[in-house]
Every structure is written in C-alpha cells, then in structure tokens.
Design a protein around this motif. Sequence first.
Motif, PDB file in Angstrom:
ATOM      1  N   LYS A   4      -0.021   3.989  -8.519  1.00 12.20           N
ATOM      2  CA  LYS A   4       0.740   2.823  -8.053  1.00 12.20           C
ATOM      3  C   LYS A   4       1.089   2.960  -6.567  1.00 12.20           C
ATOM      4  O   LYS A   4       0.932   2.015  -5.784  1.00 12.20           O
ATOM      5  CB  LYS A   4       2.008   2.646  -8.901  1.00 12.20           C
ATOM      6  CG  LYS A   4       2.838   1.452  -8.476  1.00 12.20           C
ATOM      7  CD  LYS A   4       3.879   1.071  -9.496  1.00 12.20           C
ATOM      8  CE  LYS A   4       4.908   0.093  -8.955  1.00 12.20           C
ATOM      9  NZ  LYS A   4       4.427  -0.879  -8.000  1.00 12.20           N
ATOM     10  N   ALA A   5       1.557   4.152  -6.176  1.00  8.61           N
ATOM     11  CA  ALA A   5       1.937   4.362  -4.769  1.00  8.61           C
ATOM     12  C   ALA A   5       0.729   4.149  -3.849  1.00  8.61           C
ATOM     13  O   ALA A   5       0.844   3.563  -2.775  1.00  8.61           O
ATOM     14  CB  ALA A   5       2.505   5.767  -4.589  1.00  8.61           C
ATOM     15  N   VAL A   6      -0.437   4.609  -4.286  1.00  8.56           N
ATOM     16  CA  VAL A   6      -1.655   4.479  -3.457  1.00  8.56           C
ATOM     17  C   VAL A   6      -2.132   3.027  -3.427  1.00  8.56           C
ATOM     18  O   VAL A   6      -2.380   2.457  -2.362  1.00  8.56           O
ATOM     19  CB  VAL A   6      -2.774   5.420  -3.998  1.00  8.56           C
ATOM     20  CG1 VAL A   6      -4.103   5.141  -3.301  1.00  8.56           C
ATOM     21  CG2 VAL A   6      -2.383   6.880  -3.820  1.00  8.56           C
ATOM     22  N   VAL A   7      -2.216   2.427  -4.609  1.00  7.62           N
ATOM     23  CA  VAL A   7      -2.752   1.059  -4.698  1.00  7.62           C
ATOM     24  C   VAL A   7      -1.845   0.062  -3.966  1.00  7.62           C
ATOM     25  O   VAL A   7      -2.332  -0.795  -3.227  1.00  7.62           O
ATOM     26  CB  VAL A   7      -2.954   0.660  -6.186  1.00  7.62           C
ATOM     27  CG1 VAL A   7      -3.196  -0.838  -6.334  1.00  7.62           C
ATOM     28  CG2 VAL A   7      -4.118   1.449  -6.782  1.00  7.62           C
ATOM     29  N   ASP A   8      -0.521   0.187  -4.163  1.00  7.29           N
ATOM     30  CA  ASP A   8       0.409  -0.771  -3.528  1.00  7.29           C
ATOM     31  C   ASP A   8       0.207  -0.845  -2.023  1.00  7.29           C
ATOM     32  O   ASP A   8       0.133  -1.935  -1.447  1.00  7.29           O
ATOM     33  CB  ASP A   8       1.868  -0.382  -3.818  1.00  7.29           C
ATOM     34  CG  ASP A   8       2.284  -0.739  -5.238  1.00  7.29           C
ATOM     35  OD1 ASP A   8       1.475  -1.374  -5.949  1.00  7.29           O
ATOM     36  OD2 ASP A   8       3.412  -0.377  -5.648  1.00  7.29           O
TER      37      ASP A   8
END
Length: 362
Positions: A271-275
């Motif tokens: 999530k941290a990477v994709v966001d």
Amino acid sequence: MRLLAIETSCDETSAAIVEKKEKEESACVLSVVTASSLALQQKTGGIIPETAAREQVRYIVPVICQSLISAFAKDENLGKKESFLLAHRFLKEKIDAIGATIGPGLIGSLLVGVESAKTISYVFEKPLIPVNHLLAHLYANFIKRTKNASPNTKIEFPLIGLIASGGHTDLLLFKSHDQYVWLGGTLDDAAGEALDKIGRLLGISYPAGPEIEKRAKNIEKAPFTFKSPVINQDNLNFSFSGLKTEVLRFVQKEKNIDEKTKNQICFATQKAVVDVLVKKTINAAVKFAAKTILLGGGVAANEKLQEQLKQEVKFRCSHVQVFVPEKIFCTDNAAMIGTYALFHPRTVPWQKAKTQEDLYFA
Ligand code: KG4
Ligand code: ZN
C-alpha cells in the motif's frame, strides 16, 4: 523491419525476434526466449553480478539460436548441430538489424550482450541499434503479441511514463517518440529494490515483489500502516529507503511474526509503495496535460498498482488512457528492447551517464 534483440542488463539472458511495419504504431513479437540465473541468485538472496555474468556467457548463444528457431522453423525437433546451422541461416537471411541493451545495468552482464551483438553485427554485416533499458521498459506497451492481433488503441502524446523496476523508479514526459524529459525519480531505493529488501527481512525469496503481492491479496486490510515519505511533497520524486527502515523496526519489535502478520506487513508495504506511485504519476499527468500514462518495469506487473492507478485516473483525469504491458513484458525481456529499437532505428553513439537523469539520455 525485423530485428534480433538482445537483453542482458541484469540476471536474465533474453533474445527476441521482433518486427514492425513502417507506418505501424506497434511491434509484433515472433519469439522471445529468456534464461534466468534466478535459482542461483535465490540461494544468495539477491544478484551477485559475477554469477549473473558467468551464467550469461553460458546462455547467450543457445538463447539467440532458440529465438531464431522458434520464430522461423516449423520443425523444432532438430539436433543441436542442425539447429545451430539453421539459426545461422535464419540470422543471415531473415534479420535486418540487431538491437541490444547498452545500459544501465551490471557491467559484466551488459558486456556479454553488447559484445555478442557487436560480433553478430560485424560478422553478418547487420546494423546495430543500441537501446536504453529503461526507455525500453515503457516501449513494452507498444508490443502486440501476434501478427494478427489488433494493434493497441493508439497511444497518444503527450504521455507520462512511470518506470518502476528493481533498480529504478522514474517519471518521464514524452512529447513524441523522440522528445522526452525526465521529471523526477527516487531519491534513494527503487520501488522494486525496497520490496525485495523488505521481502528479505520476512524470509521471502528474491525477487520478493510477486510474493508480497500474493500475500497482500490474502487479506482485506492491515491493522497498521507504513508511511510513503514524500507522498505529500509537491514534486515528482519518490523515496523508499525510509519504508525499509520502518518495516525493519516493526519486525524487530514484533517477537513472533506469524503468517498472518507477514501477510499484513506485505499488505501495508504494498500500500505504501502503490499509493505514492499512483499519486505522483497522476500529479505528473495532470500537471503536463498528458493524454496517456504508460507503466513499465517489473513493479508494473503488480495488479494492485494497475487497478488503483486506473481507478484514480477515473476520478482525477478521466480522459487519460492507462496502458500496462502484458505481465511477461513488464519484467526484463528482449522483446521490449527490440520494440524500442524498431521505433528508433538509428545507430547512435552513446556516452557515460553521470546522474540519474543522464541515464535517459546516454
Ligand atoms: O524490470 P525488472 O524485471 O528488472 C529491473 O530492471 O530491475 O524488475 C524487477 C523488480 C524486482 O524488484 C521485483 O521484485 C519486482 O520487479 N516485481 C514486482 C512484481 N513482479 C516483479 N513488484 C511488485 N509486484 C509484482 N507482481
Ligand atoms: Zn528492467
């Protein structure tokens, strides 16, 4: 024009036969053969450049021969000697030029591909087209799988390209095939590199991206989140090394990391990477009034990244079309190298890049 393309920038040894009609806006892949030293690299938990290059020396000729045979021979049940002679004839008669990755990448690995390409070019008197590996990742979007497949919906300029791979994370603006500028990139680790390093902390074998995605799919949400450090900054840069440290601290604090917690860590990491990838890519598309977004690189294979980008584009700039290469063309392969070369069929001198931005102009 029909090319033999060669890719050896990291641990893969890949050769492809790719062709394109002059006016067409897509290239057709007649064959692509890729050998990987992954099994050896998994034993060491990452790529050892010396091991990768030594394996590439072993693979390069068989991989090139196999790519020619699969593209042109109907009868593949040939002995080694016949197939070698047949590949030799196909190379002489059916190939117009050679395309090869010249960088960026591991120097030993690049040398295997570049020197093989130069030798073939010299012996068979075919022109040699040098290809930038990073730009080629975006050109995987111009591949159509078979001759009869309908071409992709036309990719329109200006376009924003997000390259997210194991070694690089960059945003580019293309005004045309030949005019592009580097907009921003990671200040430290690449997105894929961060996933691989976090995977290592969790005992996930290299490359960790696909398993992190699989584990994240097992759950709906996690009871904790990790930060995407530069997400709210008004620039087009990324940073992933802080994420790695945050996950390290979390893992050190939690005594027992069971399978459920592992899945939750994977979920929060993804999530941290994709966001941040999604937000900055769309920011760039809006800022430069892009008509298209192209994803490229191994991390582009991530389905959550693809879905979230398409979803948020609908809200923020619904006229923008998003393209993602077929999964096998997201990770390193020679078909994308050949495709880039077909769109830029010129033999140009190259120079040494000194900065992150220079990599795209070398
Ligand atoms: O483009 P690539 O094959 O090699 C480089 O040029 O670096 O990218 C490899 C990277 C690795 O870090 C790998 O973990 C990541 O792409 N990757 C993924 C997925 N498949 C590969 N990351 C997230 N989700 C995936 N499905
Ligand atoms: Zn790559």
